[in-house]
Design a protein around this motif. Structure first.
Motif, PDB file in Angstrom:
ATOM      1  N   LEU A  72       0.841  -1.195   0.000  1.00 40.24           N
ATOM      2  CA  LEU A  72       0.000   0.000   0.000  1.00 40.24           C
ATOM      3  C   LEU A  72       0.873   1.241   0.000  1.00 40.24           C
ATOM      4  O   LEU A  72       1.860   1.321   0.735  1.00 40.24           O
ATOM      5  CB  LEU A  72      -0.907   0.022   1.232  1.00 40.24           C
ATOM      6  CG  LEU A  72      -2.008  -1.024   1.281  1.00 40.24           C
ATOM      7  CD1 LEU A  72      -2.729  -0.972   2.618  1.00 40.24           C
ATOM      8  CD2 LEU A  72      -2.984  -0.840   0.142  1.00 40.24           C
ATOM      9  N   VAL A  73       0.493   2.207  -0.815  1.00 42.44           N
ATOM     10  CA  VAL A  73       1.208   3.475  -0.858  1.00 42.44           C
ATOM     11  C   VAL A  73       0.196   4.603  -0.693  1.00 42.44           C
ATOM     12  O   VAL A  73      -1.001   4.422  -0.954  1.00 42.44           O
ATOM     13  CB  VAL A  73       1.992   3.641  -2.182  1.00 42.44           C
ATOM     14  CG1 VAL A  73       3.076   2.574  -2.302  1.00 42.44           C
ATOM     15  CG2 VAL A  73       1.069   3.610  -3.378  1.00 42.44           C
ATOM     16  N   PRO A  74       0.651   5.778  -0.245  1.00 40.02           N
ATOM     17  CA  PRO A  74      -0.274   6.892  -0.098  1.00 40.02           C
ATOM     18  C   PRO A  74      -1.057   7.124  -1.395  1.00 40.02           C
ATOM     19  O   PRO A  74      -0.504   7.064  -2.493  1.00 40.02           O
ATOM     20  CB  PRO A  74       0.646   8.070   0.205  1.00 40.02           C
ATOM     21  CG  PRO A  74       1.821   7.438   0.895  1.00 40.02           C
ATOM     22  CD  PRO A  74       2.009   6.122   0.177  1.00 40.02           C
TER      23      PRO A  74
ATOM     24  N   ASP B 152      -0.548   4.463   9.885  1.00 36.82           N
ATOM     25  CA  ASP B 152       0.461   5.367   9.332  1.00 36.82           C
ATOM     26  C   ASP B 152       0.431   5.462   7.816  1.00 36.82           C
ATOM     27  O   ASP B 152       1.336   6.014   7.209  1.00 36.82           O
ATOM     28  CB  ASP B 152       1.857   4.938   9.792  1.00 36.82           C
ATOM     29  CG  ASP B 152       2.229   3.539   9.336  1.00 36.82           C
ATOM     30  OD1 ASP B 152       1.362   2.837   8.794  1.00 36.82           O
ATOM     31  OD2 ASP B 152       3.391   3.151   9.528  1.00 36.82           O
ATOM     32  N   ARG B 153      -0.593   4.952   7.206  1.00 38.10           N
ATOM     33  CA  ARG B 153      -0.672   5.029   5.752  1.00 38.10           C
ATOM     34  C   ARG B 153      -1.760   6.014   5.363  1.00 38.10           C
ATOM     35  O   ARG B 153      -2.829   6.026   5.948  1.00 38.10           O
ATOM     36  CB  ARG B 153      -0.971   3.651   5.163  1.00 38.10           C
ATOM     37  CG  ARG B 153       0.174   2.678   5.368  1.00 38.10           C
ATOM     38  CD  ARG B 153      -0.246   1.283   4.941  1.00 38.10           C
ATOM     39  NE  ARG B 153       0.822   0.339   5.053  1.00 38.10           N
ATOM     40  CZ  ARG B 153       1.169  -0.263   6.182  1.00 38.10           C
ATOM     41  NH1 ARG B 153       0.535   0.012   7.297  1.00 38.10           N
ATOM     42  NH2 ARG B 153       2.150  -1.128   6.202  1.00 38.10           N
ATOM     43  N   ARG B 154      -1.477   6.803   4.366  1.00 37.85           N
ATOM     44  CA  ARG B 154      -2.476   7.768   3.875  1.00 37.85           C
ATOM     45  C   ARG B 154      -3.229   7.115   2.716  1.00 37.85           C
ATOM     46  O   ARG B 154      -2.987   7.433   1.557  1.00 37.85           O
ATOM     47  CB  ARG B 154      -1.778   9.058   3.474  1.00 37.85           C
ATOM     48  CG  ARG B 154      -1.197   9.797   4.672  1.00 37.85           C
ATOM     49  CD  ARG B 154      -0.501  11.084   4.293  1.00 37.85           C
ATOM     50  NE  ARG B 154       0.582  10.894   3.331  1.00 37.85           N
ATOM     51  CZ  ARG B 154       1.830  10.584   3.650  1.00 37.85           C
ATOM     52  NH1 ARG B 154       2.164  10.416   4.891  1.00 37.85           N
ATOM     53  NH2 ARG B 154       2.747  10.437   2.719  1.00 37.85           N
ATOM     54  N   VAL B 155      -4.109   6.208   3.080  1.00 39.21           N
ATOM     55  CA  VAL B 155      -4.921   5.521   2.082  1.00 39.21           C
ATOM     56  C   VAL B 155      -6.391   5.725   2.435  1.00 39.21           C
ATOM     57  O   VAL B 155      -6.757   5.919   3.590  1.00 39.21           O
ATOM     58  CB  VAL B 155      -4.610   4.006   1.997  1.00 39.21           C
ATOM     59  CG1 VAL B 155      -3.172   3.759   1.625  1.00 39.21           C
ATOM     60  CG2 VAL B 155      -4.951   3.311   3.284  1.00 39.21           C
ATOM     61  N   CYS B 156      -7.205   5.681   1.426  1.00 36.38           N
ATOM     62  CA  CYS B 156      -8.649   5.776   1.591  1.00 36.38           C
ATOM     63  C   CYS B 156      -9.186   4.382   1.910  1.00 36.38           C
ATOM     64  O   CYS B 156      -8.775   3.406   1.295  1.00 36.38           O
ATOM     65  CB  CYS B 156      -9.254   6.305   0.289  1.00 36.38           C
ATOM     66  SG  CYS B 156     -11.052   6.283   0.268  1.00 36.38           S
TER      67      CYS B 156
END
Length: 124
Positions: free
Chosen positions: A4-6, A32-36
């Motif tokens: 997973l990446v932002p 800590d991940r900027r994911v939807c």
């Protein structure tokens, strides 16, 4: 989870909205991940719903069996919604046979595109 990446979007499925593994995974993603995170299930008023950025209501009146409340209608609805989203995104991104072959080179569909094999639909 390392892939997973932002900017990615995760669709988390749980009809009850309380499936322990899905909740734990979603909590981990949110740390800590900027994911939807888009949830799909019976109600956004659930532990999973509280963790999601958006919710797709997939409530059904009942499952097929009254004696065992196993997911039948609800799982079929979630599958249909997921397929509709996938096709919509494929069309929006102009994702075609060459893209499919590049991402799935070992599968039948990927090989058939790479080898130039067509199906009966393509011949019409």
């Amino acid at each position: 989870m390392g892939v997973l990446v932002p900017g990615d979007c995760v669709v988390a499925l749980s009809y009850s909205g309380a499936t322990e593994e899905v909740i734990r995974m979603t909590e981990h993603i949110r740390v800590d991940r900027r994911v939807c995170v888009v949830g799909m299930g019976r109600s956004s008023d659930s532990p999973l719903g509280a963790l999601c950025d958006a919710w797709i209501d997939s409530a059904v009146a009942s499952e097929l069996s009254d004696s065992v409340n196993a997911p039948t209608c609800s799982s079929s609805l979630m599958l249909a919604i997921g397929d509709a989203i996938a096709v919509l995104l494929m069309n929006r991104r102009q994702f075609g046979p060459a893209d499919f072959a590049r991402n799935h080179p070992g599968g039948y569909l990927g090989r058939s595109v790479s080898e130039g094999v067509t199906n009966s639909k393509d011949k019409q």
